[in-house]
Every structure is written in structure tokens, then in C-alpha cells.
Design a protein around this motif. Structure first.
Motif, PDB file in Angstrom:
ATOM      1  N   VAL A  41      11.952  26.734  76.146  1.00  0.00           N
ATOM      2  CA  VAL A  41      13.161  26.006  76.522  1.00  0.00           C
ATOM      3  C   VAL A  41      14.381  26.617  75.841  1.00  0.00           C
ATOM      4  O   VAL A  41      15.449  26.766  76.461  1.00  0.00           O
ATOM      5  CB  VAL A  41      13.016  24.509  76.158  1.00  0.00           C
ATOM      6  N   THR A 152       9.732  21.276  82.078  1.00  0.00           N
ATOM      7  CA  THR A 152      10.442  21.520  80.814  1.00  0.00           C
ATOM      8  C   THR A 152      11.917  21.853  81.036  1.00  0.00           C
ATOM      9  O   THR A 152      12.543  22.507  80.193  1.00  0.00           O
ATOM     10  CB  THR A 152       9.771  22.669  80.049  1.00  0.00           C
ATOM     11  N   ARG A 153      12.484  21.390  82.141  1.00  0.00           N
ATOM     12  CA  ARG A 153      13.888  21.687  82.437  1.00  0.00           C
ATOM     13  C   ARG A 153      14.800  20.488  82.187  1.00  0.00           C
ATOM     14  O   ARG A 153      15.889  20.395  82.730  1.00  0.00           O
ATOM     15  CB  ARG A 153      14.019  22.204  83.872  1.00  0.00           C
ATOM     16  N   ASP A 154      14.320  19.556  81.365  1.00  0.00           N
ATOM     17  CA  ASP A 154      15.122  18.436  80.859  1.00  0.00           C
ATOM     18  C   ASP A 154      15.461  17.374  81.890  1.00  0.00           C
ATOM     19  O   ASP A 154      16.333  16.532  81.647  1.00  0.00           O
ATOM     20  CB  ASP A 154      16.422  18.941  80.214  1.00  0.00           C
ATOM     21  N   GLN A 189      14.454  20.181  71.314  1.00  0.00           N
ATOM     22  CA  GLN A 189      15.680  20.974  71.333  1.00  0.00           C
ATOM     23  C   GLN A 189      16.097  21.264  69.893  1.00  0.00           C
ATOM     24  O   GLN A 189      16.192  20.365  69.068  1.00  0.00           O
ATOM     25  CB  GLN A 189      16.804  20.231  72.054  1.00  0.00           C
TER      26      GLN A 189
END
Length: 315
Positions: A41, A152-154, A189
Motif C-alpha cells: 500500500v 487494499t485500495r482503502d 498506513q
């Protein structure tokens, strides 16, 4: 012991080298090998936002200065936690008790009150750390969804994409419990990223003390690992062969370790050190990881002091 990389140029080279690394595990091997997508990420965020590398370089420079100057103090950090549960099935709608069990694990692991902390080998007992950070569950938000997996792209962090926006991310740790997919147990993050996506994502099967169905990741250590990333810790092998995790008291690892390696497990890197496979920032099974180091403690503390990237939480 590894040399700490200090200059911005070296850090930029580090980010560049890490782009060659992938962490996505095949779905079929999810129970055999830990899959953490934090580095993946980060690489995507670095490509999307060229200014992120500069912000992270500034954070790294501040961190190293704080560690070297003795700026860190013995104050206590208490982290309010908001848990966002996104569920399609009843099993994904994890209970309040399971959520609290995860908070309890975090408190044990970050305060060296976990029962397996005493298993730390004598070689590492002098650097095994009580990080001294506590976590308090503040709110649980729940939302029903039709999504079978979030990736996993938020997307789970965005209400407009069917998820839930983070709550007060500069003063609260947001955690999302959902089905991630792709063999990924969780991701976080790093400091320096956008506040609109700040926090930690854990697959609901591995959130808290979830029982034998999630073995060997049933002891809540996925969240311990990911919160470590959120507090600026790198994987212990530095996401490169014999790489650096920017911590001076962790041995150089060849690469990630899986399962529960027999002790002592020797590295083939320079000096052939015994690897700290029981460190939370390796990829071992939950029962195989049970300590942070003092160097990692100092690195985490640096983000909370005045001027640090998470100073809103305060020391």
C-alpha cells in the motif's frame, strides 16, 4: 547490528529498492504464511503522491534526531481507538467482546504483560521492551455491506465507496474490521500519509482472539504488527534481502520468517547474527511473536513528541 540510514538520499533509495518487494500471499496459502500489505500500500501511495516521500523523509529525519538527542520523555501515550466493522455475513459482524479482546491484546503486547514475553531468549532479554503505550476502545461503528471483499485500495475507509470514513484520525486510531481478500491479514498506513485514509485494516477473521478457525493467526498479533507499522516500524528484514528496518538493536534478517522457527535461527547476512524471529515485525505465526525491542520503542515514541508526526496523541 544494522547501521541506521540517516540521509534523505539514502531513504529515497530505500523506497526505490522496496518497490521490488511484494507481500501479497496467494489465497490458498493464507493459513500457512502471513500476508501484510502495508508495504504494498505504501508503494502505491508513493507512486500516486510524489510529495509523500518528502514528508516521510522529514518524519525520518525528525525521528532520528529525537532518538539521538534524548528528546524522548517517559510520558504515557493513551490511544483512543475507533473500530469500524464492515460486514456482509453474521460471522463478519464481530462481537463487542471480540473487539475488546483485540484491545486487550494490544495493551498486553505494548506493555510487555503478554504471558509469552517471558519466552524471550537470553540473547535478546536486554533489549526486550515495555513500549508503555495503552489503548482504550472508544467507539464501535457498524455497517452492513454487500461487498464480499475490500482489497487494499482503502475503499473500506471511504463512505462514498461503501465503507466508513475515519473518525478524528489525528487524535484517534481508526481500525477497520472487514474481509480484505487476496490472502492479506491486514495492512496499515505509515505516518505521513493522508488523514482521510489513516489507520489500520484487519481482516475480521484475525481481529482479536478469534478462536481456532483463524489458527495460526488467532492470538490478535496481526493488529499488533499493523499498529507497529502505524507507529512507523518497518518489517524487521527491511523489505529487502539483508535490508535495514532503521532500528539499531534488531539483527539483520535475510528476509521474512514464517511459522515458528527453531531458536537459534541464524542469518546468512554479514556477521551471521541470530535473527530476532520472535519480534512482532517479522512474519511468524501469532504464537511465534512476542516482543518489541528498545530501539523500536524509541522509534515509536518519536512520532508522539511535540513536532512528531502523531503529536496530536501527545506525550
Amino acid at each position: 547490528m544494522k547501521k541506521i540510514l540517516l540521509s534523505a538520499v539514502a531513504l529515497l533509495m530505500l523506497f526505490s529498492c522496496q518497490n521490488e518487494t511484494t507481500e501479497v500471499a496467494p489465497e490458498a496459502s493464507v493459513l500457512a504464511r502471513r500476508g501484510c500489505a502495508s508495504q504494498e500500500v505504501l508503494e502505491a501511495q508513493l507512486k500516486a503522491d510524489p510529495t509523500l516521500a518528502l514528508r516521510m523523509n522529514e518524519i525520518e529525519a525528525f525521528t532520528q534526531k529525537a532518538m539521538l538527542s534524548g528528546r524522548l520523555v517517559n510520558g504515557k501515550v493513551e490511544i483512543p481507538v475507533v473500530v469500524n466493522v464492515l460486514y456482509r455475513t453474521a460471522a463478519e459482524n464481530i462481537s463487542d467482546a471480540q473487539i475488546q479482546s483485540q484491545i486487550d491484546v494490544l495493551n498486553d503486547d505494548f506493555n510487555a504483560t503478554n504471558s509469552d514475553f517471558s519466552s524471550t531468549p537470553a540473547l535478546f532479554s536486554g533489549v526486550a521492551a515495555n513500549v508503555g503505550i495503552t489503548f482504550v476502545l472508544e467507539t464501535v461503528n457498524r455497517k452492513s455491506t454487500t461487498k464480499s471483499s475490500w482489497g487494499t485500495r482503502d475503499a473500506m475507509k471511504k463512505t462514498k465507496q461503501g465503507g466508513l470514513d475515519p473518525t478524528s484520525p489525528t487524535t484517534k486510531l481508526n481500525m477497520w474490521a472487514c474481509t480484505i481478500g487476496g490472502g492479506i491479514l491486514g495492512y496499515a498506513q505509515f505516518p505521513g500519509g493522508s488523514t482521510t485514509t489513516d489507520g489500520v485494516v484487519i481482516d475480521s477473521k484475525y481481529f482479536g482472539l478469534s478462536g481456532s478457525g483463524a489458527y495460526p493467526y488467532n492470538l490478535g498479533r496481526t493488529a499488533t504488527h499493523e499498529v507497529g507499522h502505524w507507529m512507523n516500524l518497518r518489517h524487521i528484514w527491511g523489505d529487502a534481502t539483508c535490508g535495514s528496518d532503521l532500528v539499531s538493536d534488531t539483527p539483520t534478517h535475510n528476509t521474512a520468517n514464517y511459522g515458528v522457527p527453531a531458536y537459534p535461527h541464524y542469518s546468512t547476512c554479514t556477521g551471521t547474527p541470530v535473527e530476532m524471529t520472535m519480534n512482532y515485525m517479522d512474519y511468524t505465526d501469532d504464537r511465534g511473536m512476542y516482543m518489541f525491542s528498545n530501539g523500536q520503542k524509541s522509534r515509536m515514541a518519536a512520532i508522539f513528541v511535540s513536532g512528531g508526526s502523531r503529536a496530536g496523541f501527545g506525550i
